[in-house]
Design a protein around this motif. Structure first.
Motif, PDB file in Angstrom:
ATOM      1  N   ALA A   1       0.828  -1.206   0.000  1.00  0.00           N
ATOM      2  CA  ALA A   1       0.000   0.000   0.000  1.00  0.00           C
ATOM      3  C   ALA A   1       0.862   1.256   0.000  1.00  0.00           C
ATOM      4  N   GLY A   2       2.071   1.153   0.564  1.00  0.00           N
ATOM      5  CA  GLY A   2       2.976   2.303   0.570  1.00  0.00           C
ATOM      6  C   GLY A   2       3.706   2.510  -0.728  1.00  0.00           C
ATOM      7  N   GLY A   3       3.490   1.618  -1.683  1.00  0.00           N
ATOM      8  CA  GLY A   3       4.093   1.767  -3.002  1.00  0.00           C
ATOM      9  C   GLY A   3       5.306   0.902  -3.253  1.00  0.00           C
ATOM     10  N   ARG A   4       6.005   0.505  -2.197  1.00  0.00           N
ATOM     11  CA  ARG A   4       7.191  -0.325  -2.386  1.00  0.00           C
ATOM     12  C   ARG A   4       7.456  -1.123  -1.115  1.00  0.00           C
ATOM     13  N   CYS A   5       8.288  -2.148  -1.249  1.00  0.00           N
ATOM     14  CA  CYS A   5       8.724  -2.913  -0.085  1.00  0.00           C
ATOM     15  C   CYS A   5      10.237  -2.791   0.056  1.00  0.00           C
ATOM     16  N   ASP A   6      10.742  -3.205   1.207  1.00  0.00           N
ATOM     17  CA  ASP A   6      12.150  -3.018   1.539  1.00  0.00           C
ATOM     18  C   ASP A   6      12.749  -4.360   1.935  1.00  0.00           C
ATOM     19  N   ARG A   7      13.722  -4.842   1.168  1.00  0.00           N
ATOM     20  CA  ARG A   7      14.342  -6.135   1.465  1.00  0.00           C
ATOM     21  C   ARG A   7      15.462  -6.041   2.490  1.00  0.00           C
ATOM     22  N   THR A   8      15.871  -4.842   2.821  1.00  0.00           N
ATOM     23  CA  THR A   8      16.991  -4.676   3.747  1.00  0.00           C
ATOM     24  C   THR A   8      16.538  -4.646   5.198  1.00  0.00           C
ATOM     25  N   THR A   9      15.600  -3.754   5.502  1.00  0.00           N
ATOM     26  CA  THR A   9      15.139  -3.628   6.883  1.00  0.00           C
ATOM     27  C   THR A   9      13.668  -3.959   7.048  1.00  0.00           C
ATOM     28  N   GLY A  10      12.905  -3.928   5.973  1.00  0.00           N
ATOM     29  CA  GLY A  10      11.469  -4.157   6.074  1.00  0.00           C
ATOM     30  C   GLY A  10      10.754  -3.016   6.773  1.00  0.00           C
ATOM     31  N   ALA A  11      11.411  -1.857   6.921  1.00  0.00           N
ATOM     32  CA  ALA A  11      10.826  -0.742   7.653  1.00  0.00           C
ATOM     33  C   ALA A  11       9.591  -0.190   6.948  1.00  0.00           C
ATOM     34  N   VAL A  12       9.613  -0.155   5.610  1.00  0.00           N
ATOM     35  CA  VAL A  12       8.459   0.326   4.863  1.00  0.00           C
ATOM     36  C   VAL A  12       7.424  -0.787   4.775  1.00  0.00           C
ATOM     37  N   ALA A  13       7.799  -1.892   4.187  1.00  0.00           N
ATOM     38  CA  ALA A  13       6.965  -3.085   4.083  1.00  0.00           C
ATOM     39  C   ALA A  13       7.878  -4.240   3.707  1.00  0.00           C
ATOM     40  N   PRO A  14       7.660  -5.433   4.264  1.00  0.00           N
ATOM     41  CA  PRO A  14       8.495  -6.574   3.882  1.00  0.00           C
ATOM     42  C   PRO A  14       8.133  -7.054   2.481  1.00  0.00           C
ATOM     43  N   CYS A  15       9.107  -7.554   1.766  1.00  0.00           N
ATOM     44  CA  CYS A  15       8.874  -8.104   0.430  1.00  0.00           C
ATOM     45  C   CYS A  15       8.570  -9.601   0.562  1.00  0.00           C
ATOM     46  N   PRO A  16       7.381 -10.050   0.195  1.00  0.00           N
ATOM     47  CA  PRO A  16       7.067 -11.480   0.323  1.00  0.00           C
ATOM     48  C   PRO A  16       7.951 -12.327  -0.576  1.00  0.00           C
ATOM     49  N   GLU A  17       8.437 -13.441  -0.031  1.00  0.00           N
ATOM     50  CA  GLU A  17       9.298 -14.349  -0.788  1.00  0.00           C
ATOM     51  C   GLU A  17       8.664 -15.742  -0.879  1.00  0.00           C
ATOM     52  N   GLY A  18       8.406 -16.360   0.281  1.00  0.00           N
ATOM     53  CA  GLY A  18       7.741 -17.652   0.287  1.00  0.00           C
ATOM     54  C   GLY A  18       6.236 -17.483   0.321  1.00  0.00           C
ATOM     55  N   LEU A  19       5.512 -18.393  -0.351  1.00  0.00           N
ATOM     56  CA  LEU A  19       4.049 -18.395  -0.359  1.00  0.00           C
ATOM     57  C   LEU A  19       3.550 -19.815  -0.166  1.00  0.00           C
ATOM     58  N   SER A  20       2.378 -19.956   0.465  1.00  0.00           N
ATOM     59  CA  SER A  20       1.686 -21.238   0.492  1.00  0.00           C
ATOM     60  C   SER A  20       0.219 -20.989   0.797  1.00  0.00           C
ATOM     61  N   LEU A  21      -0.576 -22.028   0.655  1.00  0.00           N
ATOM     62  CA  LEU A  21      -2.016 -21.956   0.871  1.00  0.00           C
ATOM     63  C   LEU A  21      -2.364 -22.682   2.158  1.00  0.00           C
ATOM     64  N   ASP A  22      -3.182 -22.045   2.997  1.00  0.00           N
ATOM     65  CA  ASP A  22      -3.665 -22.689   4.221  1.00  0.00           C
ATOM     66  C   ASP A  22      -5.184 -22.811   4.137  1.00  0.00           C
ATOM     67  N   ARG A  23      -5.652 -24.030   3.883  1.00  0.00           N
ATOM     68  CA  ARG A  23      -7.093 -24.276   3.827  1.00  0.00           C
ATOM     69  C   ARG A  23      -7.607 -24.842   5.141  1.00  0.00           C
ATOM     70  N   SER A  24      -6.721 -24.998   6.126  1.00  0.00           N
ATOM     71  CA  SER A  24      -7.168 -25.436   7.449  1.00  0.00           C
ATOM     72  C   SER A  24      -7.623 -24.250   8.280  1.00  0.00           C
ATOM     73  N   ALA A  25      -7.349 -23.032   7.797  1.00  0.00           N
ATOM     74  CA  ALA A  25      -7.753 -21.811   8.492  1.00  0.00           C
ATOM     75  C   ALA A  25      -9.173 -21.440   8.077  1.00  0.00           C
ATOM     76  N   ALA A  26      -9.761 -20.513   8.799  1.00  0.00           N
ATOM     77  CA  ALA A  26     -11.069 -19.976   8.443  1.00  0.00           C
ATOM     78  C   ALA A  26     -10.972 -18.452   8.508  1.00  0.00           C
ATOM     79  N   PRO A  27     -11.016 -17.763   7.356  1.00  0.00           N
ATOM     80  CA  PRO A  27     -11.195 -18.298   6.007  1.00  0.00           C
ATOM     81  C   PRO A  27      -9.903 -18.868   5.437  1.00  0.00           C
ATOM     82  N   ASP A  28     -10.011 -19.502   4.247  1.00  0.00           N
ATOM     83  CA  ASP A  28      -8.806 -19.925   3.536  1.00  0.00           C
ATOM     84  C   ASP A  28      -7.880 -18.725   3.386  1.00  0.00           C
ATOM     85  N   SER A  29      -6.579 -18.967   3.515  1.00  0.00           N
ATOM     86  CA  SER A  29      -5.671 -17.825   3.523  1.00  0.00           C
ATOM     87  C   SER A  29      -4.401 -18.090   2.739  1.00  0.00           C
ATOM     88  N   LEU A  30      -3.802 -16.979   2.300  1.00  0.00           N
ATOM     89  CA  LEU A  30      -2.514 -16.989   1.627  1.00  0.00           C
ATOM     90  C   LEU A  30      -1.447 -16.702   2.677  1.00  0.00           C
TER      91      LEU A  30
END
Length: 445
Positions: free
Chosen positions: A274-303
């Motif tokens: 939402a801030g326009g960019r992410c930061d891979r060094t400190t994550g101070a602005v926003a972290p950059c997602p690297e790993g992803l998976s699906l959790d269908r055991s949660a409610a609701p299903d989540s990324l």
């Protein structure tokens, strides 16, 4: 009928032999003794630390940016009627090798504890190239129902081009694997692209793809580098055929080309910080997602997403999740408000560094989910580490006479759980492998 019966018996025999071979291979790679206990090594990441402040959760917020429908329709009208997953699978022109046919080097990358029960190596032509690197995997287990497409189970694996010419560097492709017959997995490739010029053309995604999730009819992938840090969304009902075989990507004289690939997936949307960019060094602005998976055991299903701390860094690895939309008109998309804003449901910090694969699953042992983290191999050891963490602590497996905790896969690629089969799929080096989630939990017990 007799011939058919003998064929079924031979086939079952091959499956059993492949399972036993893969298991024995992983066990003999480094250990004959396997145990599991509360880890006491110095790198024990301990318990997850929940992040609850509005500021901490606020920097995880995303903005949905759909490709205009007019652009998608214009591209489809120019390229021809879109195809689906079945059409791609029917055009498979490569075969994965079973574990017995993998090289000793490929087999050495498999986990030691818990052992893989299925393992496959790519076609020799794809296994030999070092310019293309596999990093992510997901399955049709998240597509809904029984997790099948056209009667077949399907695996998707994302690869990134890391060398070659400037035009090739960073290209991203997906292997569509027909896993309906566990003795005979076939696949073919599709190139990830992004529509441009209002749908009159497209260019390659040109980004590193480290995470990938198939949910309902959508494929979500991480992108970093040339296209900027974002989550890109692809509609698996909108796969387009190319008409020209050549090195170019996009519209060319006589039709459409995709660097020699028969199929392209045009992006239909992206999610950006939402801030326009992410930061891979400190994550101070926003972290950059690297790993992803699906959790269908949660409610609701989540990324589920992760942003890893590198070894020796001064920040912690972040784990968090976004809800998927329950709106039938937004199948496979994240839950967004009227302005297109997507908020994280929860977030945690972990002291585990160099995390390559992340998985969250609620097994019923407690009200909270278990988080499984695959860490990369160190320079001193050829195998990574698999941790299971919650807010009480962390556990890992040990193996070998020395009781080392470096028992997981070599490359520690992404983790993907297929609920219909109860299996975790992952990548190690250039080996695609699977094992039951129950065997992971048993080893950690």
């Amino acid at each position: 009928m007799k011939h058919r019966g003998r064929h079924r018996r031979r086939r079952r025999g091959r499956v059993v032999r492949a399972v036993l071979s893969g298991t024995a291979l992983a066990l003999t790679a480094a250990a004959t003794m396997i145990s599991a206990s509360q880890a006491t090594v110095t790198d024990n990441p301990g318990a997850l630390q929940p992040l609850t402040s509005p500021a901490e959760l606020g920097r995880l917020r995303l903005t949905e940016q759909p490709v205009p429908q007019q652009s998608l329709d214009r591209l489809a009208a120019a390229m021809g009627r879109p195809a689906g997953v079945d059409s791609v699978l029917n055009s498979a022109d490569r075969t994965l090798r079973n574990a017995d046919d993998c090289t000793s080097e490929e087999k050495a990358a498999l986990p030691v504890a818990p052992a893989a029960t299925r393992a496959y190596c790519w076609d020799p032509a794809d296994a030999a190239t070092r310019e293309w690197q596999p990093a992510s995997v997901t399955t049709s287990g998240g597509a809904g129902g029984d997790g099948r497409r056209g009667g077949n189970r399907v695996i998707l694996s994302g690869w990134t081009h890391s060398g070659g010419t400037a035009a090739e560097r960073g290209l991203a492709r997906v292997a569509f694997v027909n896993a309906g017959d566990p003795d005979h997995l076939t696949y073919t490739w599709a190139l990830l692209v992004v529509p441009v010029d209002g749908g009159r053309d497209y260019h390659g995604l040109a980004s590193h793809v480290s995470g990938m999730v198939w949910y309902q009819d959508k494929l979500l992938v991480t992108a970093s580098g040339g296209a900027g840090d974002a989550l890109y969304v692809y509609d698996l009902h909108r796969i387009q055929r190319t008409t020209v075989t050549g090195d170019a990507i996009g519209k060319v004289p006589g039709g459409w080309s995709a660097h020699g690939y028969r199929w392209v997936l045009p992006a239909i949307a992206s999610y950006r910080p939402a801030g326009g960019r992410c930061d891979r060094t400190t994550g101070a602005v926003a972290p950059c997602p690297e790993g992803l998976s699906l959790d269908r055991s949660a409610a609701p299903d989540s990324l589920v997403a992760s942003a890893a701390m590198r070894s020796g860094g001064n920040r912690h690895t972040l784990l968090w999740r976004y809800p998927f939309s329950a709106d039938p008109d937004r199948s496979g998309l994240l839950a967004a408000d009227s302005s297109g804003s997507v908020a994280a449901l929860e977030a945690y910090e972990t002291k585990a560094d160099d995390v390559r694969g992340v998985l969250s699953h609620r097994t019923g042992r407690s009200a909270e989910a278990d988080w499984y983290l695959g860490r990369a191999a160190t320079a001193q050891d050829g195998h990574g580490t698999l941790w299971r963490q919650d807010m009480q602590g962390a556990k890992t497996t040990s193996c070998g006479s020395s009781g080392t905790h470096h028992c997981w896969a070599d490359g520690s690629g992404s983790l993907s759980y297929s609920a219909p089969t109860g299996e975790i799929w992952s990548l190690s080096g250039r080996v695609l492998f699977a094992l039951p989630l129950s065997s992971v939990d048993e080893a950690l017990r």
